[in-house]
Design an enzyme around this catalytic site. Sequence first.
Site, PDB file in Angstrom:
ATOM      1  N   ILE A  69       0.815  -1.218   0.000  1.00  0.00           N
ATOM      2  CA  ILE A  69       0.000   0.000   0.000  1.00  0.00           C
ATOM      3  C   ILE A  69       0.848   1.268   0.000  1.00  0.00           C
ATOM      4  CG2 ILE A  69      -1.984  -1.070   1.121  1.00  0.00           C
ATOM      5  CD1 ILE A  69      -1.002   0.069   3.770  1.00  0.00           C
ATOM      6  N   TYR A  70       2.155   1.135   0.148  1.00  0.00           N
ATOM      7  CA  TYR A  70       3.026   2.306   0.154  1.00  0.00           C
ATOM      8  C   TYR A  70       3.392   2.684  -1.279  1.00  0.00           C
ATOM      9  CZ  TYR A  70       3.515   1.486   5.174  1.00  0.00           C
ATOM     10  OH  TYR A  70       3.267   1.312   6.515  1.00  0.00           O
ATOM     11  N   GLY A  71       2.381   3.111  -2.010  1.00  0.00           N
ATOM     12  CA  GLY A  71       2.556   3.469  -3.400  1.00  0.00           C
ATOM     13  C   GLY A  71       1.378   2.961  -4.198  1.00  0.00           C
TER      14      GLY A  71
END
Length: 356
Positions: A69-71
């Site tokens: 989820i980091y991007g």
Amino acid sequence: MASLLDKTKSALHWHDTPALVLAGHQIGAIGYGLMGLTWRKSPPTQEQAFTAMKEALSTGSNFWNGGEIYGNAKRNSLHLLQEYFEKHPEDTKKVVISIKGGSVYDGVKPDGSEENTRRSIKECIEVLGKAGKKLDIWESARVDPNTPIEITMRAAKEFVDAGTLGVISLSECSADTIRRAAKVVKIEAVEVEFSLWATEILENGVAEACKELEIPIVAYSPLGRGFLTGQIKSPDDLSDDDIRKSMPRFSPENFPKNLELVKEVQRIAEKKGVTPGQVGLSWILAKSGKGGLPTIIPIPGSTTTERVRENVGTIELSENDVKEIDSLLAGFEVRGDRYGGHLQSMCFGDTPPLEK
């Protein structure tokens, strides 16, 4: 005040000593959060990211925490890590990687179904595998309120049993969810927000459950997303596209009230000759494994070598120091929720019961 370099050197002997074992590997007392390297409108360059990552490893922070989820689907923590290990293959066995997965891309929407759990783990394994790195820990980023945790854990356990995945962790879930998941598979860690301004786990049973089951806690945002460092003086210091703009604790009405906590931490820091952020991290380490709490591993994130060094430059607080800080927190009311909108509803989440 002692120089940052002196403070860092004085503390490194502590963090070079392995604190515990995760996924069969020894890790340092302080980990490293990768979120800021990919999840922002203008992320740092690859060169800057690699420099910070290399510095983290050199200071003993060999437990790295990232996420799908980091991007987005095309670029997130996994792709950055793939590129890093392709350039630095000598580090593949030195770093323990934990990846938060199980959510729908381009938004934190958990999907704990068998299909999406398998999809997530397979993608993590495949991307890291391109650089010869095994996925050490797969972590359910949030729990799906529509899928029993047992279903998610059973699907993840298939990969552990097959030897393609190291171990499994949880994040932002309730004490009941932790206990239910632990009946299906060994839970290696539970990641939650924990800092001087986020102490909910001490009251809601999460820390108690982890202690009971001997599960370490991974403390994300241990510096209050930068707030506790004293670097942010007003909401105007945040750009319009900064994610913190949507968080109630950073709102114009709550910010000045919460800043009073930072001023008190600064007072303590000045007395100790360190930075406010170092006081916050030192307090977490002082709590780790003490007073009925499990081991706690803070994972501050940083994009520069200076901040990486500062984050490992903690001090050993005395019992009286800890009592002073605890007393300060007991008399202070943090204003505003940690998140805004639907994200707040997913904090310490539960899942429906498994039908028999």
